[in-house]
Design a protein around this motif. Structure first.
Motif, PDB file in Angstrom:
ATOM      1  N   VAL A 276      -3.739  -9.763  -0.710  1.00 48.19           N
ATOM      2  CA  VAL A 276      -2.512  -9.040   0.207  1.00 48.19           C
ATOM      3  C   VAL A 276      -1.134  -9.500  -0.358  1.00 48.19           C
ATOM      4  CG1 VAL A 276      -2.594 -10.744   1.907  1.00 48.19           C
ATOM      5  CG2 VAL A 276      -2.010  -8.341   2.494  1.00 48.19           C
ATOM      6  N   SER A 277      -0.923  -9.983  -1.491  1.00 50.17           N
ATOM      7  CA  SER A 277       0.243 -10.579  -2.147  1.00 50.17           C
ATOM      8  C   SER A 277       1.240  -9.301  -2.071  1.00 50.17           C
ATOM      9  CB  SER A 277       0.062 -11.319  -3.327  1.00 50.17           C
ATOM     10  OG  SER A 277       1.362 -11.504  -3.979  1.00 50.17           O
ATOM     11  N   VAL A 278       2.475  -9.618  -1.960  1.00 43.18           N
ATOM     12  CA  VAL A 278       3.705  -8.739  -2.105  1.00 43.18           C
ATOM     13  C   VAL A 278       3.626  -8.224  -3.618  1.00 43.18           C
ATOM     14  CG1 VAL A 278       6.101  -8.276  -2.158  1.00 43.18           C
ATOM     15  CG2 VAL A 278       4.913  -9.350  -0.340  1.00 43.18           C
ATOM     16  N   LEU A 279       3.157  -9.070  -4.442  1.00 41.47           N
ATOM     17  CA  LEU A 279       3.002  -8.482  -6.020  1.00 41.47           C
ATOM     18  C   LEU A 279       2.278  -7.447  -6.140  1.00 41.47           C
ATOM     19  CD1 LEU A 279       3.136 -12.337  -7.782  1.00 41.47           C
ATOM     20  CD2 LEU A 279       4.874 -10.626  -7.823  1.00 41.47           C
ATOM     21  N   LEU A 280       1.195  -7.173  -5.118  1.00 35.55           N
ATOM     22  CA  LEU A 280       0.389  -6.258  -5.365  1.00 35.55           C
ATOM     23  C   LEU A 280       1.204  -4.735  -5.074  1.00 35.55           C
ATOM     24  CD1 LEU A 280      -1.872  -8.415  -5.375  1.00 35.55           C
ATOM     25  CD2 LEU A 280      -3.387  -6.799  -4.336  1.00 35.55           C
ATOM     26  N   TYR A 281       1.860  -4.985  -4.095  1.00 39.25           N
ATOM     27  CA  TYR A 281       2.806  -3.818  -3.481  1.00 39.25           C
ATOM     28  C   TYR A 281       3.949  -3.559  -4.946  1.00 39.25           C
ATOM     29  CZ  TYR A 281       6.426  -1.082  -0.990  1.00 39.25           C
ATOM     30  OH  TYR A 281       7.463  -0.360  -0.527  1.00 39.25           O
ATOM     31  N   GLU A 282       4.291  -4.525  -5.364  1.00 36.34           N
ATOM     32  CA  GLU A 282       5.214  -4.363  -6.464  1.00 36.34           C
ATOM     33  C   GLU A 282       4.500  -3.561  -7.638  1.00 36.34           C
ATOM     34  OE1 GLU A 282       7.563  -7.720  -7.757  1.00 36.34           O
ATOM     35  OE2 GLU A 282       8.460  -8.082  -5.827  1.00 36.34           O
ATOM     36  N   ALA A 283       3.357  -4.100  -7.916  1.00 36.17           N
ATOM     37  CA  ALA A 283       2.325  -3.461  -9.064  1.00 36.17           C
ATOM     38  C   ALA A 283       2.242  -1.939  -8.751  1.00 36.17           C
ATOM     39  CB  ALA A 283       1.264  -3.985  -9.229  1.00 36.17           C
ATOM     40  N   TRP A 284       1.975  -1.488  -7.292  1.00 38.66           N
ATOM     41  CA  TRP A 284       1.769  -0.256  -6.941  1.00 38.66           C
ATOM     42  C   TRP A 284       3.040   0.533  -7.303  1.00 38.66           C
ATOM     43  CZ3 TRP A 284       4.053   2.100  -2.623  1.00 38.66           C
ATOM     44  CH2 TRP A 284       3.675   3.393  -2.274  1.00 38.66           C
ATOM     45  N   LEU A 285       4.183  -0.170  -6.633  1.00 36.25           N
ATOM     46  CA  LEU A 285       5.528   0.436  -6.947  1.00 36.25           C
ATOM     47  C   LEU A 285       5.845   0.980  -8.528  1.00 36.25           C
ATOM     48  CD1 LEU A 285       7.996  -1.379  -4.765  1.00 36.25           C
ATOM     49  CD2 LEU A 285       7.410   0.754  -4.211  1.00 36.25           C
ATOM     50  N   LEU A 286       5.318   0.064  -9.353  1.00 41.82           N
ATOM     51  CA  LEU A 286       5.365   0.424 -10.934  1.00 41.82           C
ATOM     52  C   LEU A 286       4.210   1.305 -11.322  1.00 41.82           C
ATOM     53  CD1 LEU A 286       6.420  -3.256 -11.941  1.00 41.82           C
ATOM     54  CD2 LEU A 286       7.836  -1.162 -11.560  1.00 41.82           C
ATOM     55  N   ASN A 287       3.504   1.740 -10.357  1.00 45.56           N
ATOM     56  CA  ASN A 287       2.284   2.658 -10.958  1.00 45.56           C
ATOM     57  C   ASN A 287       1.330   1.962 -11.734  1.00 45.56           C
ATOM     58  OD1 ASN A 287       1.896   5.345  -9.585  1.00 45.56           O
ATOM     59  ND2 ASN A 287       4.127   5.800 -10.335  1.00 45.56           N
TER      60      ASN A 287
END
Length: 372
Positions: A276-287
């Motif tokens: 649940v790291s914020v890095l996963l959210y960042e990866a999602w933002l980058l598609n």
């Protein structure tokens, strides 16, 4: 000086640093408290004050002398200093602003020192989802403001700069196999923070060890196509993480991926896996093809990634095969991700949004002082 900033752990510190860099660029004066990563990573030219709450030369005395009008703070997993300082500042009449950096524990962050829920004058959140979740947990709507996540302000620009590099050359420099796609496994110190069993009140239902072990087992049949780079959390013992990997990786190539930052690992990888790291959210933002692995999840406050369309989430043991298949199919057909998601645009504007809010609050407080 009128603005004082304090933080602790890495997530909050990175969000705060982005705001303070903007304030520095527009010549708005501020000071930082010498506590945690914020102090160690801040520009050495920035004004600092010791992390002493009471006594001679303390923060309390500075508050009483009117050195500061506003305190902006972030929370930490275990460091309660910033929250204690916020309570002190409020008692001394300062305007107190809380800056949220992650989509969980909206209320707990304001009572983790054992006191009653602290009520900041402003509670700054990242987006509509955080606004609604914070409201549900009892945060006053009148204090909530949507401002974006300032630590992500440079994400789009950083990724464009990274994309100009030769991927083959980067793979060579880190000893990676150019014939296999790279999966970045974003780890977290789950066991240290929330425990390893149901006897721990904050237990998630899994640990980083149990997730990595099962992930390796599931990926073994595809070892001819994929390699895994382990990305340790800044608070995590990377040697211990690598030792665990050694036990279970089988035929999978990989190991610790020690780059400049976790974000660099996201940029380089073809697929992103984690909890649940914020890095996963960042990866999602980058598609980027992204999967959140939280088998047996027993805490609903950790399910915020499920609410992101296109981000693959596993929260039950029985979902391993089905969710992994969908994610791996996406990774197999994706050479380059499509353009960034619209949600990133709010985060890119975040430092400016927060800077403007701080200045507005300063002006309002100065007007009040003149009236009274």
């Amino acid at each position: 000086m009128s603005i004082l900033a304090v933080s602790g752990d890495v997530g909050g510190a990175r969000a705060m640093l982005s705001v303070l860099r903007h304030l520095s660029e527009i010549d708005e004066p501020f000071s930082i408290v010498e506590n945690g990563l914020l102090s160690s990573d801040a520009d050495e030219k920035w004004q600092r004050v010791p992390a002493v709450l009471e006594g001679q030369g303390s923060l309390e005395s500075l508050f009483e002398k009117g050195h500061f009008k506003i305190l902006i703070f972030t929370s930490s997993v275990k460091d309660v200093f910033a929250l204690k300082l916020a309570r002190l500042a409020k008692r001394k009449g300062l305007y107190v602003i809380f800056l949220l950096d992650n989509w969980m524990n909206y209320r707990n962050r304001l009572e983790m020192d054992g006191g009653q829920m602290f009520l900041p004058d402003k509670y700054l959140v990242m987006d509509e989802l955080a606004f609604e979740e914070a409201r549900k947990e009892g945060i006053s709507v009148s204090s909530l403001r949507i401002v974006g996540q300032p630590a992500m302000a440079s994400l789009g620009r950083d990724y464009e700069h990274w994309a100009a590099k030769s991927k083959d050359e980067v793979f060579d420099s880190f000893g990676l196999n150019k014939d296999k796609k790279l999966i970045a496994f974003i780890s977290e110190p789950v066991e240290d923070d929330q425990g390893s069993g149901s006897e721990c009140s904050q237990y998630r239902g899994y640990t980083e060890k149990s997730v990595l072990k099962e992930f390796c087992i599931r990926l073994e049949p595809f070892s001819d196509k994929y390699q895994i780079g382990l990305v340790a959390h800044p608070r995590e013992n990377s040697a211990r993480l690598y030792e665990h990997w050694q036990k279970f990786h089988g035929p999978l190539e990989g190991g610790l991926l020690e780059m400049g930052s976790g974000r660099d690992s996201v940029f380089l990888a073809d697929g992103i896996a984690g909890m649940v790291s914020v890095l996963l959210y960042e990866a999602w933002l980058l598609n980027k093809p992204t999967i959140s692995l939280q088998p047996n999840l027993c805490r609903q406050d950790l399910n915020f990634l499920q609410k992101r369309q296109g981000l693959h989430c596993l929260v039950d043991e029985i979902e391993w095969d089905s969710v992994l298949d969908v994610w791996m199919n996406e990774m197999a057909r994706t050479d380059k991700p499509s353009s960034i998601r619209d949600e990133l645009r709010l985060h890119m504007q975040s430092p400016v949004n927060i800077g403007n809010l701080l200045i507005d609050c300063l002006n309002e407080n100065n007007v009040k002082e003149q009236l009274f």
